[in-house]
Design an enzyme around this catalytic site. Structure first.
Site, PDB file in Angstrom:
ATOM      1  N   SER A 197      47.799 116.470  13.354  1.00  0.00           N
ATOM      2  CA  SER A 197      48.944 115.553  13.351  1.00  0.00           C
ATOM      3  C   SER A 197      49.557 115.391  14.730  1.00  0.00           C
ATOM      4  O   SER A 197      49.974 114.297  15.110  1.00  0.00           O
ATOM      5  CB  SER A 197      50.003 116.040  12.361  1.00  0.00           C
ATOM      6  OG  SER A 197      49.484 116.110  11.057  1.00  0.00           O
ATOM      7  N   HIS A 244      54.592 117.312  15.546  1.00  0.00           N
ATOM      8  CA  HIS A 244      54.663 115.857  15.643  1.00  0.00           C
ATOM      9  C   HIS A 244      55.414 115.434  16.907  1.00  0.00           C
ATOM     10  O   HIS A 244      54.951 114.577  17.663  1.00  0.00           O
ATOM     11  CB  HIS A 244      55.368 115.288  14.416  1.00  0.00           C
ATOM     12  CG  HIS A 244      54.583 115.439  13.158  1.00  0.00           C
ATOM     13  ND1 HIS A 244      55.019 114.961  11.936  1.00  0.00           N
ATOM     14  CD2 HIS A 244      53.383 116.014  12.908  1.00  0.00           C
ATOM     15  CE1 HIS A 244      54.121 115.227  11.009  1.00  0.00           C
ATOM     16  NE2 HIS A 244      53.120 115.873  11.571  1.00  0.00           N
TER      17      HIS A 244
END
Length: 293
Positions: A197, A244
């Site tokens: 991610s 993230h």
């Protein structure tokens, strides 16, 4: 420079297809060329006209050697603009996921490749496993986890890789992965994490910057990016928002470097800045010992 200025600047458009924006220059004539016009050369890509000139300037000995060994000219032999790096990353990640499903063995593979910040500090924890900073992007917690990440990588990579070139794209992916791991070490030291991610968010950030640089509409990208960032902060989703955010920031910085050092004459500066960014991210790993032990 405004987006209108960028749209009016012909240097941001393929010289053979004036309606197509691009980020890649021909390595010989330095004109902008779109993915359709890019022909892979031993170093970088060239345009069809430079290829024709290169073929016309071959010596008789070169022509004889090509006929003898039944080879096409080097510039044509790799004339494939498909996002091969994107496909390779997806393939390797999928293979590691399948291995992780093997009973009695897969769990050990996941444990060895996942990121856990304490494994970077042998003085305090007795182990030193720095590869985890990057291999974290190879392991996932389940089918939907890897499926969504690889789908996002495929969607972004097939557009972004031809714009940047194969090696710049790989550098972007790896530095974004590193940025996500460093952010986890700084903000959630004791939390083990898995997944690509952070790298995917870095690609999103780079696509946003490069699209803006080319004057392309980026509102949709910004909305998708914002929604996914917010989801990471919702309790119960078990998502590492730290990875993230770290991957996104790293991707944004890489994209700024690439857009500001686009000219071939600035290539050494581009490489130096990317190395400096990587070293800077690694230097941030000196902070957790001060904070946590």
């Amino acid at each position: 420079m405004s987006s209108d200025d960028l749209r009016r600047n012909s240097d941001n458009f393929c010289y053979r297809h004036p309606d197509r924006q691009s980020f890649v220059l021909c390595q010989r004539c330095l004109r902008t060329i779109c993915p359709e016009c890019q022909i892979q050369a031993p170093v970088g890509v060239i345009c069809p006209e430079c290829l024709a000139q290169q073929q016309a300037s071959r010596t008789p000995a070169q022509k004889k050697a090509e006929r003898r060994w039944a080879r096409r000219p080097a510039a044509v032999a790799v004339g494939d603009t498909r996002p091969l790096a994107t496909y390779a990353i997806i393939g390797i990640t999928a293979l590691v996921y399948l291995i992780s499903l093997i009973p009695g063995f897969g769990g050990a593979v996941t444990d060895t490749l996942s990121f856990w910040a304490p494994t970077l500090y042998p003085e305090a924890f007795g182990v030193f496993q720095p590869w985890r900073l990057l291999t974290v992007s190879l392991v996932h917690s389940g089918f939907w986890h890897i499926g969504l990440n690889m789908l996002a990588l495929w969607l972004i990579g097939r557009s972004l890789e031809p714009l940047l070139g194969r090696w710049r794209f790989i550098a972007l992916y790896l530095i974004s992965t590193l940025g996500g791991s460093v952010a986890v070490a700084l903000l959630s030291f004791g939390t083990p994490v898995v997944g690509a991610s952070g790298a995917v968010f870095g690609l999103f950030g780079a696509l946003l910057i490069i699209g803006r640089h080319l004057g392309a509409p980026v509102t949709g990208i910004a909305i998708v990016l914002g929604i996914n960032l917010v989801i990471g902060f919702i309790p119960g989703f078990n998502i590492s928002w730290q990875a993230h955010v770290g991957g996104l920031i790293a991707g944004l910085l890489v994209a700024v470097i690439l857009t500001q050092t686009r000219a071939r004459s600035r290539r050494p500066l581009q490489i130096a800045l990317l190395i400096t960014l990587t070293v800077g991210l690694l230097a941030l790993l000196l902070v957790p010992p001060v904070l946590y032990f």
